[in-house]
Design a protein around this motif. Structure first.
Motif, short mmCIF file in Angstrom:
data_model
loop_
_atom_site.label_atom_id
_atom_site.label_comp_id
_atom_site.label_asym_id
_atom_site.label_seq_id
_atom_site.Cartn_x
_atom_site.Cartn_y
_atom_site.Cartn_z
N LEU A 69 -2.22 -10.73 117.54
CA LEU A 69 -1.81 -11.65 118.49
C LEU A 69 -1.65 -11.20 119.90
CD1 LEU A 69 0.24 -13.61 115.84
CD2 LEU A 69 -1.85 -14.41 116.70
N ALA A 70 -0.89 -9.98 119.73
CA ALA A 70 -0.69 -9.26 121.18
C ALA A 70 -2.15 -8.89 122.13
CB ALA A 70 0.29 -8.19 121.12
N ARG A 71 -3.07 -8.51 121.20
CA ARG A 71 -4.30 -8.16 121.85
C ARG A 71 -5.19 -9.46 122.35
NH1 ARG A 71 -9.56 -8.53 120.31
NH2 ARG A 71 -9.03 -8.98 118.17
N ARG A 72 -4.99 -10.50 121.34
CA ARG A 72 -5.69 -11.71 121.75
C ARG A 72 -5.22 -12.50 123.03
NH1 ARG A 72 -9.37 -13.58 122.11
NH2 ARG A 72 -9.05 -15.62 121.65
N PHE A 73 -3.65 -12.43 123.11
CA PHE A 73 -2.84 -13.01 124.45
C PHE A 73 -3.26 -12.21 125.43
CE2 PHE A 73 0.76 -14.21 127.07
CZ PHE A 73 0.61 -15.38 126.79
N GLN A 74 -3.37 -10.84 125.41
CA GLN A 74 -3.86 -9.95 126.55
C GLN A 74 -5.10 -10.43 127.11
OE1 GLN A 74 -2.71 -8.06 128.72
NE2 GLN A 74 -4.31 -6.92 129.58
N GLN A 75 -6.12 -10.61 125.97
CA GLN A 75 -7.53 -10.99 126.55
C GLN A 75 -7.36 -12.44 127.26
OE1 GLN A 75 -9.28 -10.95 122.34
NE2 GLN A 75 -10.43 -9.07 123.06
N ILE A 76 -6.65 -13.29 126.86
CA ILE A 76 -6.64 -14.68 127.42
C ILE A 76 -5.73 -14.46 128.92
CG2 ILE A 76 -5.37 -17.00 127.21
CD1 ILE A 76 -5.66 -16.53 124.11
N ALA A 77 -4.81 -13.68 128.81
CA ALA A 77 -4.22 -13.43 130.15
C ALA A 77 -5.09 -12.71 131.27
CB ALA A 77 -2.81 -12.39 129.77
N VAL A 78 -5.60 -11.98 130.84
CA VAL A 78 -6.69 -11.42 131.66
C VAL A 78 -7.82 -12.38 132.07
CG1 VAL A 78 -8.47 -9.64 132.00
CG2 VAL A 78 -6.50 -8.99 131.13
N ALA A 79 -8.39 -12.92 131.15
CA ALA A 79 -9.37 -13.82 131.45
C ALA A 79 -8.88 -15.04 132.32
CB ALA A 79 -9.99 -14.48 130.26
N VAL A 80 -7.67 -15.32 132.34
CA VAL A 80 -7.30 -16.53 133.34
C VAL A 80 -6.91 -16.21 134.44
CG1 VAL A 80 -5.24 -18.14 133.31
CG2 VAL A 80 -6.21 -17.94 131.13
N PHE A 81 -6.31 -14.74 134.58
CA PHE A 81 -5.83 -14.15 135.90
C PHE A 81 -7.14 -14.10 136.64
CE2 PHE A 81 -5.63 -10.99 139.14
CZ PHE A 81 -4.15 -10.88 139.49
N HIS A 82 -8.32 -13.51 136.03
CA HIS A 82 -9.60 -13.49 136.91
C HIS A 82 -9.92 -14.56 137.40
CE1 HIS A 82 -10.48 -9.08 136.45
NE2 HIS A 82 -9.98 -8.98 135.26
N ALA A 83 -10.10 -15.64 136.41
CA ALA A 83 -10.66 -17.06 136.74
C ALA A 83 -9.88 -17.75 137.94
CB ALA A 83 -10.72 -17.82 135.57
N GLU A 84 -8.65 -17.70 137.85
CA GLU A 84 -7.80 -18.12 138.93
C GLU A 84 -7.73 -17.49 140.23
OE1 GLU A 84 -5.89 -20.99 139.01
OE2 GLU A 84 -6.67 -21.50 137.09
N ALA A 85 -7.98 -15.87 140.21
CA ALA A 85 -7.91 -15.18 141.55
C ALA A 85 -9.41 -15.51 141.95
CB ALA A 85 -7.80 -13.91 140.77
N GLU A 86 -10.43 -15.50 141.25
CA GLU A 86 -11.73 -15.40 141.64
C GLU A 86 -11.81 -17.08 142.44
OE1 GLU A 86 -16.13 -16.08 139.58
OE2 GLU A 86 -14.98 -14.45 139.11
N ALA A 87 -11.36 -18.10 141.63
CA ALA A 87 -11.47 -19.56 142.10
C ALA A 87 -10.52 -19.53 143.52
CB ALA A 87 -10.93 -20.35 141.22
#
Length: 169
Positions: A11-29
């Protein structure tokens, strides 16, 4: 045998994957090319002017050997500068540049949006409870990490205060 969905590591690994993907998407946008670790390093350097790389690694709980690459990329982007330490010729002090300050300020709405998005399935009470429990579990396991969190030493805090007062005067 337990299902992966009942294992804290999974669960921690999955949340980290989501957190990184969301950060990248928001920063890029928002028009920024910054990773979560680069953001954490930039924010820590901004809050601790004159910090050295080893202390920076401890503050953001990042591996000491890998932090060099993070710092190199921030220098290449013009967001920070490395300077020889006046106290220890072997050490390098890190300072945020004006471009780094502008980036840190500009990316904040995207970072805040990413944080909200990561918790979007939770109500306010649940979000607070999740954060409380994460902080508690992380504190209990900090020393088990290959890159444990370390507070900035009093010496760094004093130096940072001196740098700030020098700028003000």
């Amino acid at each position: 045998m337990k299902d992966n969905n009942d294992m804290p590591g999974h669960l921690a690994r999955r949340f980290q994957q989501i957190a990184v993907a969301v950060f990248h998407a928001e920063a890029e946008a928002a028009g920024y090319d910054l990773t979560p670790v680069q953001y954490a390093a930039l924010a820590a350097i901004s809050a601790n002017p004159g910090i050295d790389q080893v202390t920076l690694a401890g503050l953001i709980a990042y591996d000491r050997t890998t932090i060099t690459g993070v710092v190199d990329r921030l220098v290449q982007k013009g967001f920070i500068e490395r300077r020889a330490s006046k106290r220890d010729r072997r050490a390098r002090e890190l300072e945020i540049t004006e471009a780094g300050r502008e980036t840190l300020s500009g990316i904040m709405p995207a970072v805040e949006a990413a944080q909200r998005m990561m918790l979007r399935g939770l109500n306010a009470d649940e979000s607070e409870e999740l954060l409380r429990l994460l902080r508690k579990a992380i504190a209990a396991g900090n020393e088990l990490s290959r890159a444990p969190f370390r507070e900035a030493s009093a010496d760094v805090a004093k130096t940072a205060g001196r740098i700030e007062s020098d700028r003000d005067g």
